[in-house]
Design a protein around this motif. Sequence first.
Motif, PDB file in Angstrom:
ATOM      1  N   TYR A  32      -7.900   2.986  53.474  1.00 49.29           N
ATOM      2  CA  TYR A  32      -8.653   3.297  52.266  1.00 49.29           C
ATOM      3  C   TYR A  32      -7.942   2.785  51.016  1.00 49.29           C
ATOM      4  O   TYR A  32      -6.715   2.810  50.924  1.00 49.29           O
ATOM      5  CB  TYR A  32      -8.847   4.810  52.122  1.00 49.29           C
ATOM      6  N   VAL A  33      -8.731   2.371  50.054  1.00 49.52           N
ATOM      7  CA  VAL A  33      -8.221   2.132  48.716  1.00 49.52           C
ATOM      8  C   VAL A  33      -8.131   3.497  48.032  1.00 49.52           C
ATOM      9  O   VAL A  33      -9.075   4.292  48.088  1.00 49.52           O
ATOM     10  CB  VAL A  33      -9.145   1.203  47.915  1.00 49.52           C
ATOM     11  N   MET A  34      -6.996   3.778  47.406  1.00 52.51           N
ATOM     12  CA  MET A  34      -6.777   5.056  46.757  1.00 52.51           C
ATOM     13  C   MET A  34      -6.766   4.873  45.257  1.00 52.51           C
ATOM     14  O   MET A  34      -6.321   3.845  44.737  1.00 52.51           O
ATOM     15  CB  MET A  34      -5.444   5.656  47.214  1.00 52.51           C
ATOM     16  N   GLY A  35      -7.253   5.886  44.564  1.00 47.86           N
ATOM     17  CA  GLY A  35      -7.303   5.789  43.117  1.00 47.86           C
ATOM     18  C   GLY A  35      -7.120   7.128  42.432  1.00 47.86           C
ATOM     19  O   GLY A  35      -7.229   8.182  43.066  1.00 47.86           O
ATOM     20  N   TRP A  36      -6.809   7.054  41.160  1.00 45.42           N
ATOM     21  CA  TRP A  36      -6.754   8.236  40.297  1.00 45.42           C
ATOM     22  C   TRP A  36      -7.762   8.042  39.170  1.00 45.42           C
ATOM     23  O   TRP A  36      -7.751   7.008  38.485  1.00 45.42           O
ATOM     24  CB  TRP A  36      -5.359   8.416  39.702  1.00 45.42           C
ATOM     25  N   PHE A  37      -8.609   9.027  38.997  1.00 43.42           N
ATOM     26  CA  PHE A  37      -9.548   9.089  37.883  1.00 43.42           C
ATOM     27  C   PHE A  37      -9.116  10.232  36.975  1.00 43.42           C
ATOM     28  O   PHE A  37      -8.344  11.108  37.370  1.00 43.42           O
ATOM     29  CB  PHE A  37     -10.966   9.379  38.393  1.00 43.42           C
ATOM     30  N   ARG A  38      -9.659  10.226  35.761  1.00 48.23           N
ATOM     31  CA  ARG A  38      -9.450  11.368  34.874  1.00 48.23           C
ATOM     32  C   ARG A  38     -10.699  11.613  34.053  1.00 48.23           C
ATOM     33  O   ARG A  38     -11.487  10.694  33.798  1.00 48.23           O
ATOM     34  CB  ARG A  38      -8.238  11.163  33.964  1.00 48.23           C
ATOM     35  N   GLN A  39     -10.866  12.873  33.673  1.00 47.87           N
ATOM     36  CA  GLN A  39     -11.990  13.242  32.817  1.00 47.87           C
ATOM     37  C   GLN A  39     -11.509  14.216  31.773  1.00 47.87           C
ATOM     38  O   GLN A  39     -11.043  15.313  32.091  1.00 47.87           O
ATOM     39  CB  GLN A  39     -13.122  13.848  33.639  1.00 47.87           C
ATOM     40  N   ARG A  45     -15.870  10.409  33.217  1.00 49.31           N
ATOM     41  CA  ARG A  45     -14.752  10.197  34.122  1.00 49.31           C
ATOM     42  C   ARG A  45     -14.415   8.709  34.144  1.00 49.31           C
ATOM     43  O   ARG A  45     -15.319   7.867  34.202  1.00 49.31           O
ATOM     44  CB  ARG A  45     -15.127  10.676  35.524  1.00 49.31           C
ATOM     45  N   GLU A  46     -13.130   8.381  34.096  1.00 46.07           N
ATOM     46  CA  GLU A  46     -12.711   6.989  34.093  1.00 46.07           C
ATOM     47  C   GLU A  46     -11.665   6.737  35.169  1.00 46.07           C
ATOM     48  O   GLU A  46     -10.862   7.611  35.493  1.00 46.07           O
ATOM     49  CB  GLU A  46     -12.134   6.579  32.730  1.00 46.07           C
ATOM     50  N   LEU A  47     -11.692   5.519  35.704  1.00 43.70           N
ATOM     51  CA  LEU A  47     -10.680   5.110  36.670  1.00 43.70           C
ATOM     52  C   LEU A  47      -9.401   4.766  35.923  1.00 43.70           C
ATOM     53  O   LEU A  47      -9.397   3.920  35.034  1.00 43.70           O
ATOM     54  CB  LEU A  47     -11.170   3.896  37.470  1.00 43.70           C
ATOM     55  N   VAL A  48      -8.323   5.419  36.283  1.00 47.14           N
ATOM     56  CA  VAL A  48      -7.031   5.211  35.637  1.00 47.14           C
ATOM     57  C   VAL A  48      -6.233   4.140  36.377  1.00 47.14           C
ATOM     58  O   VAL A  48      -5.669   3.231  35.764  1.00 47.14           O
ATOM     59  CB  VAL A  48      -6.233   6.522  35.593  1.00 47.14           C
TER      60      VAL A  48
END
Length: 120
Positions: A32-39, A45-48
């Motif tokens: 899997y591709v892993m990511g961190w978002f924030r809101q 919500r945005e991809l960090v």
Amino acid sequence: QVQLVESGGGLVQAGGSLRLSCAASGRAFNSYVMGWFRQAPGKERELVASIRWTPGDTYYTDSVKGRFTISRDNAKNTVYLQMNSLKPEDTAVYYCAANPIKMTTHPTYWGQGTQVTVSS
């Protein structure tokens, strides 16, 4: 099925650091591709940051480049977000996410989120 559990959020002064962790359970974490978002309150919500299977294949949104570092440990099924030189505008709920092939704005799996608050 993948379950994601974040930890490491908290309250920090501007200029400080935090490290977020996301522990994944389920099958084939390293596929899997892993990511961190924030809101942040009142914002979308945005991809960090995101990271693919190889350690150097990363993405960062412009506002965190040079301050945040995403990494993953496939042996531990864990992804990290090291956040340095934090600013009040980094205050948000941070979510871990997983998606096959590439990270999108609507990934398949989400964590429950962890609050990061940066005081001025």
